[in-house]
Design an enzyme around this catalytic site. Sequence first.
Site, PDB file in Angstrom:
ATOM      1  N   HIS A  24      84.222 -34.671 -50.866  1.00 20.88           N
ATOM      2  CA  HIS A  24      84.137 -33.987 -49.859  1.00 20.88           C
ATOM      3  C   HIS A  24      82.692 -34.239 -49.391  1.00 20.88           C
ATOM      4  O   HIS A  24      81.725 -34.511 -50.089  1.00 20.88           O
ATOM      5  CB  HIS A  24      84.307 -32.661 -49.816  1.00 20.88           C
ATOM      6  N   CYS A  80      74.339 -31.963 -50.638  1.00 20.25           N
ATOM      7  CA  CYS A  80      75.894 -31.898 -50.369  1.00 20.25           C
ATOM      8  C   CYS A  80      76.317 -32.301 -49.001  1.00 20.25           C
ATOM      9  O   CYS A  80      77.338 -32.517 -48.806  1.00 20.25           O
ATOM     10  CB  CYS A  80      76.401 -30.200 -50.459  1.00 20.25           C
ATOM     11  N   HIS A 139      80.483 -36.778 -51.909  1.00 20.22           N
ATOM     12  CA  HIS A 139      80.365 -36.307 -53.146  1.00 20.22           C
ATOM     13  C   HIS A 139      81.893 -36.001 -53.603  1.00 20.22           C
ATOM     14  O   HIS A 139      82.580 -35.778 -53.008  1.00 20.22           O
ATOM     15  CB  HIS A 139      79.255 -35.565 -53.976  1.00 20.22           C
ATOM     16  N   HIS A 189      84.427 -33.612 -56.931  1.00 21.54           N
ATOM     17  CA  HIS A 189      84.255 -32.504 -57.738  1.00 21.54           C
ATOM     18  C   HIS A 189      85.678 -32.547 -58.691  1.00 21.54           C
ATOM     19  O   HIS A 189      86.602 -33.090 -58.161  1.00 21.54           O
ATOM     20  CB  HIS A 189      84.243 -31.112 -57.023  1.00 21.54           C
ATOM     21  N   ASP A 193      94.560 -34.152 -54.176  1.00 20.74           N
ATOM     22  CA  ASP A 193      94.278 -35.027 -55.425  1.00 20.74           C
ATOM     23  C   ASP A 193      93.738 -36.173 -55.034  1.00 20.74           C
ATOM     24  O   ASP A 193      94.511 -37.135 -54.684  1.00 20.74           O
ATOM     25  CB  ASP A 193      95.221 -34.919 -56.371  1.00 20.74           C
ATOM     26  N   HIS A 194      92.550 -36.851 -55.276  1.00 23.61           N
ATOM     27  CA  HIS A 194      91.886 -38.084 -55.372  1.00 23.61           C
ATOM     28  C   HIS A 194      91.889 -38.513 -53.687  1.00 23.61           C
ATOM     29  O   HIS A 194      92.338 -39.666 -53.585  1.00 23.61           O
ATOM     30  CB  HIS A 194      92.826 -39.156 -56.166  1.00 23.61           C
ATOM     31  N   GLU A 225      84.724 -24.974 -57.849  1.00 24.46           N
ATOM     32  CA  GLU A 225      84.003 -26.029 -57.521  1.00 24.46           C
ATOM     33  C   GLU A 225      83.566 -27.006 -58.660  1.00 24.46           C
ATOM     34  O   GLU A 225      83.258 -28.013 -58.921  1.00 24.46           O
ATOM     35  CB  GLU A 225      83.169 -26.167 -56.136  1.00 24.46           C
TER      36      GLU A 225
END
Length: 135
Positions: free
Chosen positions: A15, A34, A38, A40, A78-79, A123
């Site tokens: 994100h 941020c 990047h 998480h 996811d991913h 996060e």
Amino acid sequence: MTVLVGRRESFNAAHQLYDPDLSDDENRRLFGKCVNLHGHNYVLEVVVAGEVDHATGYVVDLKVLSNVIKTHVICDVDHHNLNTDVPWLKGLIPTSENLAQAIWDRLGPEVPAGVLRAVRIWETDKNWAEVSDQA
């Protein structure tokens, strides 16, 4: 008697904290590093509550809850890039706070009425946000 039970799932996603209505300088001032894309390793916790069913011993079958979470949240995030790849996050800055609210909205209609109590999204191992029915 009300009993609380929970399920924990995890996902990996990228994100960027960025408001397209602001200048690059203002975004950098608000979001710091941020503002860059990047990723998480998120942990999602969902808590439900209710009376224990005498026949099953469950409040909610946690295998069923896990499937609901995977079907309505994990498979979408996811991913993926939360800014661009998830239609139900469109228009939101994907902070933990906004993710928790959006996930609450996704799961609410999918579980029995009145059982959803909390959605917590981690996060990092130090940072989390939670939405609950306890305002």
